[in-house]
Design an enzyme around this catalytic site. Structure first.
Site, PDB file in Angstrom:
ATOM      1  N   ALA B 240       0.562  -1.149  -0.232  1.00 23.83           N
ATOM      2  CA  ALA B 240       0.216  -0.107  -0.281  1.00 23.83           C
ATOM      3  C   ALA B 240       1.023   0.926  -0.006  1.00 23.83           C
ATOM      4  CB  ALA B 240      -0.621   0.301   1.525  1.00 23.83           C
ATOM      5  N   HIS B 241       0.259   2.668  -0.018  1.00 25.96           N
ATOM      6  CA  HIS B 241       1.025   2.878  -0.588  1.00 25.96           C
ATOM      7  C   HIS B 241       1.895   3.932   1.609  1.00 25.96           C
ATOM      8  CE1 HIS B 241      -2.109   4.981   3.193  1.00 25.96           C
ATOM      9  NE2 HIS B 241      -2.525   4.947   2.627  1.00 25.96           N
ATOM     10  N   ASN B 242       3.073   4.937   0.444  1.00 17.82           N
ATOM     11  CA  ASN B 242       4.124   4.656   1.686  1.00 17.82           C
ATOM     12  C   ASN B 242       4.509   3.600   2.184  1.00 17.82           C
ATOM     13  OD1 ASN B 242       1.621   7.495   1.514  1.00 17.82           O
ATOM     14  ND2 ASN B 242       4.222   8.185   1.848  1.00 17.82           N
TER      15      ASN B 242
END
Lengths: 342, 342, 342
Positions: B240-242
């Site tokens: 997922a993001h980051n």
């Protein structure tokens, strides 16, 4: 499509009760029946809906006897469910079927295909590929060097077939499936890095197999990853290198089978099941959804749980598990009483 | 490929026992050995197979002493397993390698690529993209605006690279992988709807990374989602993001890592592991398959279970868990006895 | 992009403390702030970073009072988080937007599209397809016969839309998503084989829906699989045939929902959740990650566990579970003592 009741009854060898000249153009569920559609009543639980359905035509078992007037026309058949399935086959066969070779597509001069094929625009057929009779290759499919696709097999848009894959007859490969990607094999090095172990095997898919959308099947490290005759695999399933899945086994969505494991014939794997590597699973085994399988499994087992247990045993364990706070309370109450007495 | 025993022995600096002029054209496992193939014997558990294998040639450790006559030609080397891996490298290098630019492909005038590249038919290279030396872009790959692909990286058919992604050298991206799709970020509104939070970061993949088929890696909300040097990711994994995944960590199929979590270096994540968001996982951590990780994890931990526990502790807990019905029975029997006495 | 502090403050109706003429070209997190970027401070936990950040500009709530000198220019706004989200919207709107029809693409003469569309190279638009205003179809997208795509919807590269799918307005479909693949329906035969039950329904996706990368949504056997207004679905999610997901429900990555189940409105499903078939889930239900749902669930429930339990109950059960070895030891110690006395 558009069929009259007369045509449908003739096809199904059914008996019509009501208007033979009604035309239907779709099917619907009995509880959601709409005008212009045909529905069916097979399960007696749904009997009440037949008096209310807005479908114009209902397939019923010959044994069905209405208790009230039914507005819809009835077609009485031996087995309403099977008759419906036959009609749905008929419907699908009546749909326009893709044929011929669309432009632009990329077909290596060094590949072979029967005259009776569909090759969609932007499909890519590499050197040495052989496509059988009536094969349908939808747009954006990539078929790598030397792969063979058997008669009547359909490969939907964007599926990717790595080199040297063998796919049998009458298979359906859904959109986005990837067959033949590298097995996940790396040798740890002294400096903490991993060195890739080349994956030089392939994937063999036998006849009558269905493979779901975005499912991935890795090639073997050596030899073949094998999906036997009649296996049905749902969406987003992972089949790792050197796995063998035997005849007529069914695998629901998001299940994963790790490297070198064997799944017997006639098995049913629920969704999100995980099978560890180098496991042997017998024939006719059933796994409940989310089961984790870390050991070999005997024929005819029914298994559940994070660490697979016999299902009856799992249910007994779970019955205690879900009441653990009560057990805990009862035990420490008793212990306190005893401790205070001694 | 076709090699003689003489050629292979010379390449491996091995000693031949038997016919030097045999030609082999594939490798096989010793228990499935076929004429015309080479196999290997590294694990003594498999010793018995060497007397029966139908493979023509067997790589063996120099220390191996047959107890019976062996039909196959032997090549004695220091380490049979490593010799095999080298041969598999050699084999893969001997395969025809895709080169040049196939037609039709879409290459923005405003992009750059080295002369030594492969760009397959139907590949799409958007504005500002830079492709390094020896890069291979297979058919149906989409590379969005401004992305950079390092030297010797291979992107297999149909992988999708969103704008501004940076991919290092010597990477392998398998078919259908998606890198840089929007992070899953929405702000709840008073009326129950969700408003999209724009995702304006990107993905950075360092050198020597392998990413499996149909795996997805989201871009950062701001900044970058980072996959460090030497990381190996299997099929159908979600990053997922980051998220940041540090050096030489290995992640098996169908594992998911939620937003803003960090996974240390040298970790091994089994299949179907789930890591919650905003978690920090130390270095050299191992997670068994299906582990659920909801808290930070210290360096060198080995964890298992639906809610991750230390593996030794998990095994102790599980040993009681699986016998809960017995514990339950013993306790309530004892309690009844005591209650009846008082 | 490049904006001055003056421009940003005017857009946000904010008050500047510091240099109005600084130019910024990106945003960053406050703890990773870089020169040339704007960051924000919304959560007081991060207050300490504002005195150290290297970002040139910080959005702060009007209520924020620095305790030490701050090097960065401040823009004071009512709500720093919402202001940032607005700025990110502005940034995304400032990016170059794809327009027009790229060559080569395949657009059936028998399809319709508004003048204001983007159809990327290698996109495939089949017969009877209708594309609304401002629709963006990225490269390698396949849209099957008769599908309809509403105004302002964006379909990213390589997504595959099967025939007769209806997608509403303002939707985002990410790369590799597959919508409308066959439901997983087979009838067992007496000889152990499975016969395919044709899947003749479709998928309906209403307005304002986002669907993640490589997610799969199967068509209905009959009727429609329905994703209602405002639903947000993450990557690698499986939605089976005849499922209905109601308004404004959010589904995290790798979750699977089996056939004919209904998920209410305003629900939140964590990652890797599994919902069995023919289940009804109420409104405003929350499932923790990895929950297994095998029974109907009431409105407003919060559930966790391999077999979904009320979350408070799950935590009580888990508190005993993780200490089972102690309970076991205490019980059998007590039992031995009692047994030895009697």
């Amino acid at each position: 499509m558009e069929f009259t009741v007369r045509e449908i009854a003739a096809f199904l060898k059914g008996e019509v009760v009501g208007n033979q000249d009604i035309t239907i153009n779709n099917v619907s569920k009995i509880e959601e029946g709409k005008p212009g559609t045909l529905t069916f009543l097979a399960n007696p639980k749904y009997n009440a809906f037949i008096y209310e359905t807005k479908a114009d035509v209902v397939l019923v078992n010959r044994s069905f006897k209405p208790e009230k007037p039914v507005a819809a026309t009835l077609i009485k058949v031996q087995n309403a469910y099977e008759a419906l399935a036959s009609l749905m086959d008929l419907y699908v066969q009546s749909l326009p079927k893709k044929k011929g070779i669309e432009i632009p597509s990329y077909i290596s001069a060094n590949s072979k295909h029967d005259e009776e094929v569909y090759i969609g625009a932007f499909a890519y057929i590499d050197e040495g590929v052989v496509l059988g009779k009536n094969v349908q290759i939808y747009p954006h499919v990539w078929i790598g060097r030397g792969s063979v696709i058997g008669d009547n097999t359909v490969i939907f848009a964007g599926a990717k077939i790595y080199p040297e894959t063998k796919i049998g007859k009458n298979c359906i490969i859904h959109a986005g499936a990837v067959i033949g990607s590298d097995g996940f094999g790396f040798a740890p090095q002294e400096n903490g890095e991993y060195k890739k172990l080349q994956q030089i095997g392939n994937v063999i898919v036998e006849d009558n197999v269905e493979i779901g959308a975005n499912t991935t099947i890795d090639c073997a490290t050596m030899g073949a990853t094998i999906v036997r005759h009649g296996v049905k695999i749902d969406n987003l399933v992972q089949v790792a290198h050197n796995v063998e899945i035997k005849e007529n086994t069914v695998i629901a969505a998001q299940t994963g089978i790790a490297g070198s494991s064997t799944v017997g014939s006639g098995c049913v794997l629920g969704g999100q099941v995980g099978v560890a590597g180098h496991i042997k699973i017998g024939n006719n085994v059933t796994f409940g959804a989310k089961t984790g399988v870390k050991n070999n499994v005997k024929d005819n087992s029914v298994m559940m749980g994070e660490w697979a247990m016999d299902a009856r045993n799992f249910r007994r364990v779970y019955a205690v598990y879900k009441n653990l706070p009560e057990l805990y309370h009862d035990f420490y109450t008793l212990k306190r009483n005893i401790d205070s007495r001694s």
